[in-house]
Design a protein around this motif. Structure first.
Motif, PDB file in Angstrom:
ATOM      1  N   GLU A  92      -9.521  -2.252  -2.969  1.00 53.65           N
ATOM      2  CA  GLU A  92      -8.974  -3.411  -3.689  1.00 53.65           C
ATOM      3  C   GLU A  92      -9.647  -4.688  -3.259  1.00 53.65           C
ATOM      4  O   GLU A  92      -9.944  -4.895  -2.081  1.00 53.65           O
ATOM      5  CB  GLU A  92      -7.472  -3.504  -3.404  1.00 53.65           C
ATOM      6  N   PRO A 121      -3.738   7.117  -3.576  1.00 52.05           N
ATOM      7  CA  PRO A 121      -3.491   5.858  -2.876  1.00 52.05           C
ATOM      8  C   PRO A 121      -3.437   4.705  -3.877  1.00 52.05           C
ATOM      9  O   PRO A 121      -4.229   4.655  -4.812  1.00 52.05           O
ATOM     10  CB  PRO A 121      -4.690   5.727  -1.938  1.00 52.05           C
ATOM     11  N   VAL A 179      -2.355   0.266  -4.448  1.00 56.63           N
ATOM     12  CA  VAL A 179      -2.212  -1.023  -3.761  1.00 56.63           C
ATOM     13  C   VAL A 179      -1.912  -2.077  -4.820  1.00 56.63           C
ATOM     14  O   VAL A 179      -2.498  -2.055  -5.907  1.00 56.63           O
ATOM     15  CB  VAL A 179      -3.497  -1.347  -2.960  1.00 56.63           C
ATOM     16  N   ARG A 183     -10.511  -4.215   0.467  1.00 59.12           N
ATOM     17  CA  ARG A 183      -9.630  -3.458   1.360  1.00 59.12           C
ATOM     18  C   ARG A 183      -9.642  -1.982   0.995  1.00 59.12           C
ATOM     19  O   ARG A 183      -9.372  -1.636  -0.160  1.00 59.12           O
ATOM     20  CB  ARG A 183      -8.207  -4.012   1.282  1.00 59.12           C
ATOM     21  N   PHE A 194      -9.774 -14.644   5.087  1.00 57.08           N
ATOM     22  CA  PHE A 194     -11.141 -14.627   5.609  1.00 57.08           C
ATOM     23  C   PHE A 194     -11.910 -15.828   5.088  1.00 57.08           C
ATOM     24  O   PHE A 194     -11.645 -16.314   3.990  1.00 57.08           O
ATOM     25  CB  PHE A 194     -11.863 -13.325   5.210  1.00 57.08           C
ATOM     26  N   PRO A 233     -16.488 -11.162  -1.234  1.00 57.67           N
ATOM     27  CA  PRO A 233     -17.143 -10.776   0.014  1.00 57.67           C
ATOM     28  C   PRO A 233     -16.372  -9.722   0.813  1.00 57.67           C
ATOM     29  O   PRO A 233     -16.939  -9.003   1.624  1.00 57.67           O
ATOM     30  CB  PRO A 233     -17.191 -12.091   0.800  1.00 57.67           C
ATOM     31  N   VAL A 234     -15.055  -9.652   0.578  1.00 59.10           N
ATOM     32  CA  VAL A 234     -14.193  -8.753   1.358  1.00 59.10           C
ATOM     33  C   VAL A 234     -13.298  -7.968   0.400  1.00 59.10           C
ATOM     34  O   VAL A 234     -12.776  -8.519  -0.572  1.00 59.10           O
ATOM     35  CB  VAL A 234     -13.301  -9.557   2.338  1.00 59.10           C
ATOM     36  N   SER A 236      -6.851  -9.358  -9.458  1.00 60.79           N
ATOM     37  CA  SER A 236      -7.044  -8.266  -8.495  1.00 60.79           C
ATOM     38  C   SER A 236      -7.662  -7.077  -9.222  1.00 60.79           C
ATOM     39  O   SER A 236      -7.395  -6.850 -10.401  1.00 60.79           O
ATOM     40  CB  SER A 236      -5.733  -7.868  -7.823  1.00 60.79           C
ATOM     41  N   SER A 275      -6.358 -10.185   9.795  1.00 63.01           N
ATOM     42  CA  SER A 275      -5.574  -9.330   8.908  1.00 63.01           C
ATOM     43  C   SER A 275      -4.406  -8.752   9.699  1.00 63.01           C
ATOM     44  O   SER A 275      -4.514  -8.493  10.903  1.00 63.01           O
ATOM     45  CB  SER A 275      -6.420  -8.213   8.306  1.00 63.01           C
ATOM     46  N   PRO A 285      -1.050  -6.387  -5.114  1.00 63.09           N
ATOM     47  CA  PRO A 285      -0.777  -7.697  -4.514  1.00 63.09           C
ATOM     48  C   PRO A 285       0.555  -8.257  -5.017  1.00 63.09           C
ATOM     49  O   PRO A 285       0.866  -8.139  -6.200  1.00 63.09           O
ATOM     50  CB  PRO A 285      -1.933  -8.574  -5.026  1.00 63.09           C
ATOM     51  N   ASP A 326      -4.071 -11.010   4.690  1.00 62.63           N
ATOM     52  CA  ASP A 326      -5.249 -11.418   5.452  1.00 62.63           C
ATOM     53  C   ASP A 326      -5.743 -12.754   4.960  1.00 62.63           C
ATOM     54  O   ASP A 326      -5.280 -13.285   3.943  1.00 62.63           O
ATOM     55  CB  ASP A 326      -6.364 -10.361   5.390  1.00 62.63           C
ATOM     56  N   VAL A 348      -1.115  -5.849   9.336  1.00 62.42           N
ATOM     57  CA  VAL A 348      -0.524  -4.738   8.583  1.00 62.42           C
ATOM     58  C   VAL A 348       0.853  -4.406   9.151  1.00 62.42           C
ATOM     59  O   VAL A 348       1.000  -4.205  10.358  1.00 62.42           O
ATOM     60  CB  VAL A 348      -1.418  -3.480   8.628  1.00 62.42           C
ATOM     61  N   VAL A 399      -7.929   1.494   1.039  1.00 62.49           N
ATOM     62  CA  VAL A 399      -6.548   1.981   1.102  1.00 62.49           C
ATOM     63  C   VAL A 399      -6.594   3.489   1.199  1.00 62.49           C
ATOM     64  O   VAL A 399      -7.166   4.153   0.330  1.00 62.49           O
ATOM     65  CB  VAL A 399      -5.783   1.525  -0.158  1.00 62.49           C
ATOM     66  N   ALA A 454      -2.417   3.463   4.952  1.00 64.82           N
ATOM     67  CA  ALA A 454      -3.219   2.596   5.814  1.00 64.82           C
ATOM     68  C   ALA A 454      -4.120   1.731   4.960  1.00 64.82           C
ATOM     69  O   ALA A 454      -4.458   2.094   3.825  1.00 64.82           O
ATOM     70  CB  ALA A 454      -4.052   3.446   6.777  1.00 64.82           C
ATOM     71  N   VAL A 455      -4.527   0.590   5.508  1.00 62.80           N
ATOM     72  CA  VAL A 455      -5.357  -0.351   4.758  1.00 62.80           C
ATOM     73  C   VAL A 455      -6.227  -1.122   5.746  1.00 62.80           C
ATOM     74  O   VAL A 455      -5.772  -1.497   6.819  1.00 62.80           O
ATOM     75  CB  VAL A 455      -4.465  -1.294   3.906  1.00 62.80           C
ATOM     76  N   LEU A 456      -7.494  -1.305   5.388  1.00 64.80           N
ATOM     77  CA  LEU A 456      -8.425  -1.991   6.281  1.00 64.80           C
ATOM     78  C   LEU A 456      -9.370  -2.890   5.479  1.00 64.80           C
ATOM     79  O   LEU A 456     -10.083  -2.404   4.599  1.00 64.80           O
ATOM     80  CB  LEU A 456      -9.248  -0.967   7.060  1.00 64.80           C
ATOM     81  N   PRO A 457      -9.377  -4.190   5.776  1.00 66.07           N
ATOM     82  CA  PRO A 457     -10.337  -5.079   5.106  1.00 66.07           C
ATOM     83  C   PRO A 457     -11.754  -4.820   5.602  1.00 66.07           C
ATOM     84  O   PRO A 457     -11.967  -4.615   6.803  1.00 66.07           O
ATOM     85  CB  PRO A 457      -9.881  -6.487   5.542  1.00 66.07           C
ATOM     86  N   VAL A 514       0.863  -1.184   0.000  1.00 66.27           N
ATOM     87  CA  VAL A 514       0.000   0.000   0.000  1.00 66.27           C
ATOM     88  C   VAL A 514       0.897   1.231   0.000  1.00 66.27           C
ATOM     89  O   VAL A 514       1.720   1.392   0.904  1.00 66.27           O
ATOM     90  CB  VAL A 514      -0.912  -0.028   1.245  1.00 66.27           C
ATOM     91  N   VAL A 522      -9.859   7.585  -2.188  1.00 69.30           N
ATOM     92  CA  VAL A 522      -9.242   6.374  -1.635  1.00 69.30           C
ATOM     93  C   VAL A 522      -9.117   5.333  -2.750  1.00 69.30           C
ATOM     94  O   VAL A 522      -9.682   5.485  -3.834  1.00 69.30           O
ATOM     95  CB  VAL A 522     -10.085   5.781  -0.483  1.00 69.30           C
ATOM     96  N   ALA A 523      -8.379   4.280  -2.456  1.00 67.96           N
ATOM     97  CA  ALA A 523      -8.390   3.112  -3.340  1.00 67.96           C
ATOM     98  C   ALA A 523      -9.123   1.997  -2.619  1.00 67.96           C
ATOM     99  O   ALA A 523      -9.156   1.938  -1.378  1.00 67.96           O
ATOM    100  CB  ALA A 523      -6.967   2.683  -3.692  1.00 67.96           C
ATOM    101  N   ALA A 579       2.742   0.630   3.672  1.00 64.28           N
ATOM    102  CA  ALA A 579       2.066  -0.398   4.473  1.00 64.28           C
ATOM    103  C   ALA A 579       2.065  -1.686   3.665  1.00 64.28           C
ATOM    104  O   ALA A 579       2.083  -1.666   2.425  1.00 64.28           O
ATOM    105  CB  ALA A 579       0.646   0.031   4.817  1.00 64.28           C
ATOM    106  N   GLU A 630      -0.006  -5.423   3.737  1.00 68.52           N
ATOM    107  CA  GLU A 630      -1.116  -6.115   4.390  1.00 68.52           C
ATOM    108  C   GLU A 630      -1.277  -7.529   3.870  1.00 68.52           C
ATOM    109  O   GLU A 630      -1.133  -7.794   2.678  1.00 68.52           O
ATOM    110  CB  GLU A 630      -2.411  -5.338   4.118  1.00 68.52           C
ATOM    111  N   ASP A 681      -9.283  -9.065  -4.360  1.00 67.69           N
ATOM    112  CA  ASP A 681      -8.535 -10.018  -5.169  1.00 67.69           C
ATOM    113  C   ASP A 681      -8.888 -11.436  -4.765  1.00 67.69           C
ATOM    114  O   ASP A 681      -9.597 -11.658  -3.768  1.00 67.69           O
ATOM    115  CB  ASP A 681      -7.019  -9.786  -5.057  1.00 67.69           C
TER     116      ASP A 681
END
Lengths: 140, 140
Positions: B72, A35, A37, B26, A76, B23-24, B85, A85, A39, A74, A87, B28, B36-39, A28, B69-70, A70, A72, B74
């Motif tokens: 993502e 921003p 990202v 992230r 799920f 289903p999930v 992705s 997850s 993989p 995860d 980071v 960014v 920062a990144v949050l699923p 990230v 924001v981004a 960053a 990351e 994958d």
């Protein structure tokens, strides 16, 4: 189930143990002030820094060499609505030392993408945070 | 196999079709000047913007409301070293219109995390890019 019951913070050791078993993570960073990202495959070095193998002329290398990024990973499970997850936030640097490059060519990260030429990028594991989501039935 | 054979760019329609089944994803963004990144769970709205459901007093809402924001998602398969992705880059805004909030309360995204109170965040699908990694035997 409350939010506190559903989410648990992971300590650094738990985070690194989970990271070590993930085949893919996401870098990230900022690209042209936006921003971004990407993989990538990775592995952890003996000092728990994150190691990537990429193309020396890639946009990624140009964008992140010397910069705090960053990283990351995860996992799920939709069936149980649970997962984790982690980071890592730290400075990314291209490995320029020839002996270190040689060592990583043998024992370092591989890539699922064919690379004619490769450089290694190290992300220091400065700040490591993680959380575990325990199974719940969701909220609507 | 060359790098060009291994990687294929996905068009917008392919990207949105793949996003719709994940289903999930992230988020960014930037938090206190750091990447920062949050699923999060999400769904696509009828206009293909990305919709999240989160807590109104979350750090995430404070950090991303009104900001580009981004986002993502994958899916990779370690056995075949293949996957895809998709990245959406666009402005995030908290849904404040009561009728829209009401609509999304019924037909919008759910969250695997229990939320006492919820707000919806919309990420415009301004730029949508994606790539597919076809199976290869990796490079070392």
């Amino acid at each position: 189930m409350s939010q506190n019951d559903a989410l648990r913070s992971l300590d650094r050791q738990e985070c690194l143990r989970l990271l070590a078993k993930a085949p893919v993570g996401r870098v990230v960073y900022t690209r042209q002030a936006l921003p971004a990202v990407l993989p990538v495959n990775f592995c952890l070095d003996t000092d728990f820094s994150v190691l990537l193998r990429t193309s020396p002329d890639s946009d990624l290398v140009r964008a992140i060499d010397g910069v705090v990024v960053a990283f990351e990973a995860d996992e799920f499970d939709a069936a149980t609505q649970s997962g984790w997850s982690v980071v890592v936030t730290g400075r990314a640097t291209v490995v320029t030392d020839p002996a270190e490059h040689e060592r990583l060519s043998h024992s370092g990260p591989t890539s699922w993408m064919p690379l004619h030429d490769a450089v290694f990028v190290r992300i220091e594991s400065g700040i490591v945070t993680g959380r575990e989501l325990r199974g719940t039935h969701g909220a609507r």
